[in-house]
Design a protein around this motif. Sequence first.
Motif, short mmCIF file in Angstrom:
data_model
loop_
_atom_site.label_atom_id
_atom_site.label_comp_id
_atom_site.label_asym_id
_atom_site.label_seq_id
_atom_site.Cartn_x
_atom_site.Cartn_y
_atom_site.Cartn_z
N ASP A 62 -1.67 -5.75 15.28
CA ASP A 62 -2.58 -5.72 16.42
C ASP A 62 -2.35 -6.90 17.36
OD1 ASP A 62 -3.85 -3.38 15.67
OD2 ASP A 62 -5.23 -4.42 14.33
N SER A 63 -1.99 -8.05 16.81
CA SER A 63 -1.71 -9.24 17.62
C SER A 63 -0.40 -9.85 17.17
CB SER A 63 -2.84 -10.26 17.49
OG SER A 63 -3.00 -10.65 16.13
N LEU A 77 7.54 -7.06 16.17
CA LEU A 77 6.95 -6.10 17.11
C LEU A 77 6.53 -4.82 16.41
CD1 LEU A 77 9.40 -6.52 20.13
CD2 LEU A 77 7.23 -7.68 19.72
N SER A 78 7.36 -4.34 15.50
CA SER A 78 7.04 -3.14 14.72
C SER A 78 8.04 -3.04 13.59
CB SER A 78 7.09 -1.88 15.59
OG SER A 78 8.40 -1.66 16.07
N SER A 79 7.72 -2.23 12.60
CA SER A 79 8.64 -2.01 11.47
C SER A 79 8.38 -0.63 10.89
CB SER A 79 8.43 -3.08 10.38
OG SER A 79 7.11 -3.06 9.89
N ASP A 80 9.46 -0.01 10.41
CA ASP A 80 9.35 1.30 9.76
C ASP A 80 8.79 1.11 8.36
OD1 ASP A 80 10.39 2.61 11.95
OD2 ASP A 80 12.46 2.46 11.24
N ASN A 81 7.85 1.96 7.97
CA ASN A 81 7.21 1.86 6.67
C ASN A 81 7.05 3.24 6.06
OD1 ASN A 81 5.84 -1.11 6.22
ND2 ASN A 81 6.00 -0.61 8.38
N ILE A 82 6.93 3.26 4.75
CA ILE A 82 6.58 4.48 4.03
C ILE A 82 5.28 4.21 3.30
CG2 ILE A 82 7.26 6.07 2.19
CD1 ILE A 82 10.14 5.50 2.88
N LEU A 83 4.24 4.92 3.70
CA LEU A 83 2.92 4.74 3.10
C LEU A 83 2.74 5.76 1.98
CD1 LEU A 83 0.76 4.35 6.36
CD2 LEU A 83 1.91 2.55 5.04
N TYR A 84 2.42 5.28 0.78
CA TYR A 84 2.14 6.17 -0.35
C TYR A 84 0.64 6.43 -0.38
CZ TYR A 84 6.88 5.31 -1.96
OH TYR A 84 8.25 5.25 -2.05
N LEU A 85 0.29 7.68 -0.16
CA LEU A 85 -1.12 8.05 -0.01
C LEU A 85 -1.56 8.94 -1.15
CD1 LEU A 85 -0.79 8.95 3.76
CD2 LEU A 85 -1.66 6.80 2.85
N PRO A 86 -2.76 8.75 -1.67
CA PRO A 86 -3.27 9.66 -2.70
C PRO A 86 -3.25 11.10 -2.18
CG PRO A 86 -4.69 7.74 -2.52
CD PRO A 86 -3.72 7.67 -1.36
N GLN A 172 -1.58 -1.29 12.81
CA GLN A 172 -1.90 0.08 13.18
C GLN A 172 -0.63 0.92 13.24
OE1 GLN A 172 -3.45 0.68 17.14
NE2 GLN A 172 -2.29 -1.03 17.99
N ILE A 173 -0.82 2.20 12.99
CA ILE A 173 0.32 3.14 13.01
C ILE A 173 0.66 3.48 14.46
CG2 ILE A 173 1.13 5.40 12.28
CD1 ILE A 173 -0.78 5.26 9.94
N CYS A 174 1.94 3.43 14.78
CA CYS A 174 2.39 3.77 16.13
C CYS A 174 2.52 5.29 16.27
CB CYS A 174 3.73 3.12 16.44
SG CYS A 174 3.77 1.33 16.25
N TYR A 175 2.23 5.78 17.46
CA TYR A 175 2.51 7.19 17.73
C TYR A 175 4.03 7.40 17.77
CZ TYR A 175 -2.32 8.39 18.75
OH TYR A 175 -3.67 8.63 18.65
N PRO A 176 4.51 8.57 17.37
CA PRO A 176 5.96 8.81 17.36
C PRO A 176 6.52 8.86 18.78
CG PRO A 176 4.78 10.84 16.93
CD PRO A 176 3.74 9.75 16.93
N GLU A 177 7.80 8.62 18.89
CA GLU A 177 8.51 8.71 20.16
C GLU A 177 9.35 9.99 20.19
OE1 GLU A 177 10.83 5.24 20.76
OE2 GLU A 177 9.09 3.88 20.88
#
Length: 209
Positions: A62-63, A77-86, A172-177
């Motif tokens: 955010d900042s 500035l940003s980074s690619d991530n893989i979120l493991y979600l229930p 925060q999650i970025c919107y896709p491009e």
Amino acid sequence: MFYDKRTQRKIQLLNLLIALLILIPILLDFSKGFMMGLNSSVIGFQNGLEESTFQICTVKPDSLQLNHIGTIPSLNLSSDNILYLPASTTPVALSISSVILTGLSFIALICMIIKLVQLIKSVASDGLMNRRNIKRLRLLSYFMITFYLVSYIDSFITTSYYRSHLSLGDNQICYPELSASVTIAFILLLLAEILNIAYKQREELDLTI
């Protein structure tokens, strides 16, 4: 239209190069996503996360804060991530829409490849300036646009849901491009329209003569 063998080989080579320029960006995007998904599944399974779903996304803070990589200051500035979600966090409607949109994009990809192969074979023997090949070129561009747009809409819907339902702290999650490769599809569409106008003018000129 008749071509001598040397000219026909040149046309076939140029067609092959054009096909590669169209397909390589798509195949690179597909292979990147496939390998990320495969590796994340393996790592998740090894760490007891096989009951979870995963979401590939870009996350930004955010900042902006000054960090250090070794002794060199840097900004993340940003980074690619893989979120493991229930698995329970993924609603049925989101899963269904993802399956439908993924299926549509796959169908568009198959149709695009078929039209590209048909166009390559036909141009080598009959040339591009005929009604049938102009139509194929137009359909090829439509399928390409459909593939990119449907894939983007799928990612956008999923991202929008997780942005509103997940808390990532100071991130925060970025919107896709939208893939820049979609410009190739619009260039092909414009080319098809230009060729169509030229073909109609040639027909009118032949009738006049």
